[in-house]
Scaffold this motif. Structure first.
Motif, PDB file in Angstrom:
ATOM      1  N   SER A  99       0.822  -1.210   0.000  1.00  0.00           N
ATOM      2  CA  SER A  99       0.000   0.000   0.000  1.00  0.00           C
ATOM      3  C   SER A  99       0.861   1.267   0.000  1.00  0.00           C
ATOM      4  CB  SER A  99      -0.965  -0.006   1.188  1.00  0.00           C
ATOM      5  OG  SER A  99      -0.263   0.373   2.354  1.00  0.00           O
ATOM      6  N   MET A 100       2.162   1.120   0.329  1.00  0.00           N
ATOM      7  CA  MET A 100       3.039   2.293   0.317  1.00  0.00           C
ATOM      8  C   MET A 100       3.563   2.621  -1.081  1.00  0.00           C
ATOM      9  SD  MET A 100       5.105   1.429   3.846  1.00  0.00           S
ATOM     10  CE  MET A 100       6.575   1.806   2.973  1.00  0.00           C
ATOM     11  N   GLY A 101       3.408   1.680  -2.026  1.00  0.00           N
ATOM     12  CA  GLY A 101       3.795   1.947  -3.404  1.00  0.00           C
ATOM     13  C   GLY A 101       5.293   2.062  -3.655  1.00  0.00           C
ATOM     14  N   VAL A 102       6.110   1.411  -2.825  1.00  0.00           N
ATOM     15  CA  VAL A 102       7.568   1.427  -3.047  1.00  0.00           C
ATOM     16  C   VAL A 102       7.935   0.193  -3.876  1.00  0.00           C
ATOM     17  CG1 VAL A 102       9.814   1.347  -1.871  1.00  0.00           C
ATOM     18  CG2 VAL A 102       7.912   2.570  -0.815  1.00  0.00           C
ATOM     19  N   PRO A 103       8.565   0.348  -5.045  1.00  0.00           N
ATOM     20  CA  PRO A 103       8.791  -0.821  -5.893  1.00  0.00           C
ATOM     21  C   PRO A 103       9.787  -1.860  -5.351  1.00  0.00           C
ATOM     22  CG  PRO A 103       9.644   1.176  -6.925  1.00  0.00           C
ATOM     23  CD  PRO A 103       8.909   1.601  -5.701  1.00  0.00           C
ATOM     24  N   ARG A 104      10.905  -1.418  -4.749  1.00  0.00           N
ATOM     25  CA  ARG A 104      11.926  -2.348  -4.229  1.00  0.00           C
ATOM     26  C   ARG A 104      12.231  -1.998  -2.780  1.00  0.00           C
ATOM     27  NH1 ARG A 104      13.231  -6.569  -7.567  1.00  0.00           N
ATOM     28  NH2 ARG A 104      15.431  -6.675  -6.985  1.00  0.00           N
ATOM     29  N   VAL A 105      12.505  -3.019  -1.980  1.00  0.00           N
ATOM     30  CA  VAL A 105      12.867  -2.713  -0.596  1.00  0.00           C
ATOM     31  C   VAL A 105      14.153  -1.883  -0.577  1.00  0.00           C
ATOM     32  CG1 VAL A 105      11.768  -4.660   0.559  1.00  0.00           C
ATOM     33  CG2 VAL A 105      14.075  -4.940  -0.342  1.00  0.00           C
ATOM     34  N   ARG A 106      14.273  -1.031   0.425  1.00  0.00           N
ATOM     35  CA  ARG A 106      15.439  -0.147   0.505  1.00  0.00           C
ATOM     36  C   ARG A 106      16.396  -0.567   1.618  1.00  0.00           C
ATOM     37  NH1 ARG A 106      11.737   4.974  -0.553  1.00  0.00           N
ATOM     38  NH2 ARG A 106      11.501   4.727  -2.798  1.00  0.00           N
ATOM     39  N   THR A 107      16.225  -1.765   2.118  1.00  0.00           N
ATOM     40  CA  THR A 107      17.126  -2.282   3.144  1.00  0.00           C
ATOM     41  C   THR A 107      18.314  -2.979   2.471  1.00  0.00           C
ATOM     42  OG1 THR A 107      15.692  -4.188   3.088  1.00  0.00           O
ATOM     43  CG2 THR A 107      15.403  -2.693   4.934  1.00  0.00           C
ATOM     44  N   GLU A 108      19.326  -3.344   3.288  1.00  0.00           N
ATOM     45  CA  GLU A 108      20.440  -4.126   2.728  1.00  0.00           C
ATOM     46  C   GLU A 108      19.991  -5.557   2.477  1.00  0.00           C
ATOM     47  OE1 GLU A 108      23.766  -3.741   5.415  1.00  0.00           O
ATOM     48  OE2 GLU A 108      23.722  -1.554   5.245  1.00  0.00           O
ATOM     49  N   ARG A 109      19.115  -6.050   3.357  1.00  0.00           N
ATOM     50  CA  ARG A 109      18.637  -7.431   3.205  1.00  0.00           C
ATOM     51  C   ARG A 109      17.279  -7.564   3.867  1.00  0.00           C
ATOM     52  NH1 ARG A 109      20.913 -11.290   0.314  1.00  0.00           N
ATOM     53  NH2 ARG A 109      22.872 -11.422   1.447  1.00  0.00           N
ATOM     54  N   SER A 110      16.308  -8.085   3.115  1.00  0.00           N
ATOM     55  CA  SER A 110      15.009  -8.393   3.716  1.00  0.00           C
ATOM     56  C   SER A 110      14.667  -9.830   3.365  1.00  0.00           C
ATOM     57  CB  SER A 110      13.926  -7.452   3.174  1.00  0.00           C
ATOM     58  OG  SER A 110      14.084  -6.170   3.747  1.00  0.00           O
ATOM     59  N   VAL A 111      14.181 -10.568   4.361  1.00  0.00           N
ATOM     60  CA  VAL A 111      13.898 -11.986   4.148  1.00  0.00           C
ATOM     61  C   VAL A 111      12.488 -12.305   4.647  1.00  0.00           C
ATOM     62  CG1 VAL A 111      14.764 -14.352   4.446  1.00  0.00           C
ATOM     63  CG2 VAL A 111      16.351 -12.430   4.672  1.00  0.00           C
ATOM     64  N   ALA A 112      11.742 -13.063   3.829  1.00  0.00           N
ATOM     65  CA  ALA A 112      10.390 -13.503   4.202  1.00  0.00           C
ATOM     66  C   ALA A 112      10.454 -15.001   4.489  1.00  0.00           C
ATOM     67  CB  ALA A 112       9.427 -13.240   3.049  1.00  0.00           C
ATOM     68  N   TYR A 113      10.176 -15.374   5.718  1.00  0.00           N
ATOM     69  CA  TYR A 113      10.242 -16.786   6.118  1.00  0.00           C
ATOM     70  C   TYR A 113       8.848 -17.390   6.190  1.00  0.00           C
ATOM     71  CZ  TYR A 113      15.050 -15.812   7.511  1.00  0.00           C
ATOM     72  OH  TYR A 113      16.383 -15.463   7.515  1.00  0.00           O
ATOM     73  N   ILE A 114       8.753 -18.660   5.854  1.00  0.00           N
ATOM     74  CA  ILE A 114       7.509 -19.410   6.068  1.00  0.00           C
ATOM     75  C   ILE A 114       7.835 -20.490   7.093  1.00  0.00           C
ATOM     76  CG2 ILE A 114       5.687 -20.800   5.010  1.00  0.00           C
ATOM     77  CD1 ILE A 114       5.808 -18.037   3.732  1.00  0.00           C
ATOM     78  N   ASP A 115       7.323 -20.328   8.286  1.00  0.00           N
ATOM     79  CA  ASP A 115       7.673 -21.281   9.347  1.00  0.00           C
ATOM     80  C   ASP A 115       6.547 -21.527  10.352  1.00  0.00           C
ATOM     81  OD1 ASP A 115       7.729 -18.749  10.398  1.00  0.00           O
ATOM     82  OD2 ASP A 115       9.755 -18.841  11.208  1.00  0.00           O
ATOM     83  N   HIS A 116       5.584 -20.629  10.421  1.00  0.00           N
ATOM     84  CA  HIS A 116       4.531 -20.776  11.434  1.00  0.00           C
ATOM     85  C   HIS A 116       3.371 -21.653  10.939  1.00  0.00           C
ATOM     86  CE1 HIS A 116       6.672 -17.639  13.520  1.00  0.00           C
ATOM     87  NE2 HIS A 116       5.774 -17.577  14.483  1.00  0.00           N
TER      88      HIS A 116
END
Ligand code: MIC
Ligand code: SF4
Length: 647
Positions: free
Chosen positions: A48-65
């Motif tokens: 919803s913020m409309g930012v095309p690429r993350v601006r962090t050095e590293r972002s990770v999405a985990y599937i574990d729960h």
């Protein structure tokens, strides 16, 4: 004046504010992580913020729960997270690849960097010397978009570690001892830093057990120095170049200092239903055990598993006990298989579960009625196991195995089964196979990539700007130490609906008062009254979004847990504290309440609430708030998303 490790990292990442305890600071965030139970919301918010690429050095999405995939719901969420990650520059850790915190410190964590995660155990990374904090999904979304993360500048607690752990005693006992000393609210507003000669005797996985469970102290985070032990660990992960040394200055100043004598420590257990209800294991030896679970982000490292396997080798668990083992990551699992320890676990009678949160979040393996369950996990809140009268004890892997063998709570130092010390140090080289991690698409391919949202993904509940008058009623009054598990339970029945707030709302406060959701819907609006440390535990922003959906305008409590208070404001709900704690007794469920000139009150940090009883009597109760100006603007705008859009 000298600085602590945390103060050095904060100074390097400071974007706004002054490093004065209690005042708000904004931090640059280098890394983010999400898990699937909070991730869908976080990515909807990010989109919803409309930012095309993350601006962090590293972002990770985990599937574990939510890895059960009972029905289409989890699978919908996973597909959404995978596609949204690929498009926006986020690494994706597939289901089965492991628990977010374990995998993150193995493969991504870097000493001296900042990390926020939409999970309260993100401080695990402090074992590597990161400044790692749990946050609400919205805060993680903003950080992915390059925005600052705001916290009140924490005070500092030092835990001086002396000596060296004896046989049968482990890192879990260290943090249980700290919990015994400080309690579940003793860390609120502080960062806990470990120091002293004992530090060098603990491996990175042991340090991560300790920083992980620092979440149970209510602390902002916990941190260890980055030293040669850290370097050895990163070298074994083939990441030595990520290492840098970090230590506090000799003359660093702490607000509070406690100590733990590792050599004198005995095996401990947190008894039902709070992680700070700590007793010596030797005092509990009459208690019969029905179930033992080894795993969770606290105790699922290779060392923990090898310890358990070496104690079980050639033995059989008691007939009356059901034992589960969940390795923390695919790396741990494959190394257990390679060295044969997996066979020892299987032969002894363990049920080997997937590398995921599993029983820790009530995804199966609920104990029998009033069943005693010994878990190497970090939380034993009422009902969290999925069995309301389940009796959950939190213990070390050694205590867990010793007890699984006898069928009674057993002090491992009295057991014949000894952990083989030669097998469980950090190996020279871990087995590296990152096939469970999918890199994001490049920028060109990302432009046309589709994000897939299945029917389980409902939109975010609407937030409202804070009104100037609040005329409503007390819909619920609760005690001290209410956890976000009380407010918004998890478990296998409910967790699949984490992206469906209307559905979730039926379960709000289920373990406390099952009538609450209906009452709230009928009333249309209301407030909640709470005791000390309201909202401790999980970072789930659902514990704010669901009350928002049910019409909650304000929560009035004796005190709040940090992440939950921030989540309430992010959702546009007013968190208020009693000026005089004794006023808690003057207010009851069903009372009418009114607050006038709320906007003026917001400026003055003080609101007077008039309480009217059914018998016609009334009284005025003064309330205060501890909000930064930014948070006040956010409340007036109707929560973080509207505030960010406005900016
Ligand atoms: C937990 O341990 O309670 C969880 C499940 O990991 C939560 C996050 C969630 O509720 O999704 C946490 O710790 O923040
Ligand atoms: Fe998963 Fe349990 Fe750790 Fe939460 S505490 S991240 S549910 S293993």
């Amino acid at each position: 004046m000298g600085q602590t490790i945390a103060q050095k990292i904060i100074k390097e990442h400071l974007l706004s504010g002054e490093m004065v305890p209690g005042s708000e600071i904004g931090l640059r965030i280098d890394q983010t992580l999400t898990q699937d139970a909070t991730g869908t919301m976080a990515y909807l918010e990010f989109e919803s913020m409309g930012v095309p690429r993350v601006r962090t050095e590293r972002s990770v999405a985990y599937i574990d729960h939510n890895t059960l995939q009972s029905g289409f719901m989890n699978a919908d969420d996973h597909r959404y997270i995978q596609t949204v990650a690929a498009k926006h520059g986020i690494y994706y850790s597939r289901p089965g690849n492991g628990i977010c915190h374990q995998v993150h410190y193995e493969r991504f964590g870097v000493p001296g960097k900042t990390l926020i995660g939409s999970d309260s155990h993100t401080p695990t990374g402090g074992g590597l010397g990161m400044l790692a904090m749990g946050a609400g999904g919205m805060d993680v979304a903003v950080a992915m978009g390059g925005g600052a993360y705001y916290i009140p500048m924490p005070g500092m607690i030092k835990v001086e570690l002396k000596g060296r752990l004896g046989a049968g005693v482990s890192a879990k006992d260290v943090i249980l001892d700290v919990l015994r000393q400080l309690s579940v609210k003793g860390g609120v507003g502080y960062i806990v830093e470990y120091a002293g000669e004992g530090v060098g005797t603990l491996s990175v996985p042991e340090r991560c057990t300790i920083t992980n469970m620092g979440a149970e102290l209510g602390a902002t985070t916990s941190i260890f120095p980055s030293d040669e032990v850290t370097r050895d660990f990163l070298r074994a992960q083939d990441r030595e170049s990520d290492w840098k040394p970090l230590s506090s200055d000799e003359d660093a100043v702490y607000d509070k200092v406690i100590s733990v004598d590792l050599s004198a420590l005995k095996p401990l257990a947190a008894c039902p239903h709070s992680p700070d209800n700590v007793k010596p294991v030797s005092d509990l030896s009459d208690i019969k055990v029905d179930q033992v679970c080894i795993g969770s982000c606290t105790n699922s490292s290779l060392a923990d598993m090898l310890k358990a396997a070496s104690m079980l080798r050639g033995r059989k668990i008691a007939d009356s006990v059901s034992l589960s083992v969940s390795p923390g990551s695919r790396q741990v699992f494959s190394m257990l298989a390679e060295c044969g320890a997996l066979t020892d676990l299987i032969d002894a009678g363990a049920r080997v579960l997937e590398c995921a949160c599993g029983p820790c979040i009530g995804m199966g393996f609920s104990p029998s009625s009033a069943g005693v369950s010994l878990r190497t996990f970090n939380r034993n809140f009422l009902g969290r196991s999925g069995t309301k009268d389940g009796q959950v004890y939190l213990v070390s892997p050694e205590t867990a195995v010793a007890s699984a063998l006898t069928g009674y709570i057993t002090d491992p130092s009295t057991s014949d089964a000894k952990a083989d010390a030669s097998v469980y140090d950090v190996p020279d080289k871990f087995r590296i196979n990152d096939s469970g991690i999918i890199a994001p698409l490049d920028e060109e391919a990302a432009k046309t990539a589709e994000v897939i949202k299945g029917p389980n993904i409902k939109s975010f509940p609407d937030t409202h700007p804070l009104g100037d008058e609040i005329d409503t009623e007390v819909l619920l009054k609760v005690e001290d130490n209410i956890t976000t598990d009380h407010i918004m339970p998890a478990g296998s029945k409910i967790l699949p609906y984490r992206s469906n707030i209307p559905h979730l709302s039926q379960y709000c406060f289920e373990v406390v008062d099952p009538e609450f959701p209906e009452r709230a819907k009928a009333a249309g609006s209301g407030i909640i009254v709470g005791g000390q440390n309201y909202g401790q535990g999980s970072s789930r922003e659902h514990a704010a979004l669901v009350p928002l959906y049910l019409g909650i305008k304000a929560v009035v409590a004796k005190s709040f847990a940090r992440i939950h208070a921030a989540n309430l404001v992010n959702a546009g709900i007013l968190p208020l504290e009693f000026e005089n704690e004794a006023d808690y007794d003057k207010i009851g469920q069903g009372d009418s309440v009114s607050m006038h000139s709320v906007h003026e009150g917001l400026k003055a940090d003080r609101i007077v609430m008039t309480v009217k009883k059914a018998d016609g009597t009334s009284c005025d109760i003064p309330l205060r708030m501890e909000l930064a100006d930014r948070q006040k603007e956010m409340l007036l705008a109707g929560g973080l998303l509207k505030y960010t859009a406005k900016k």
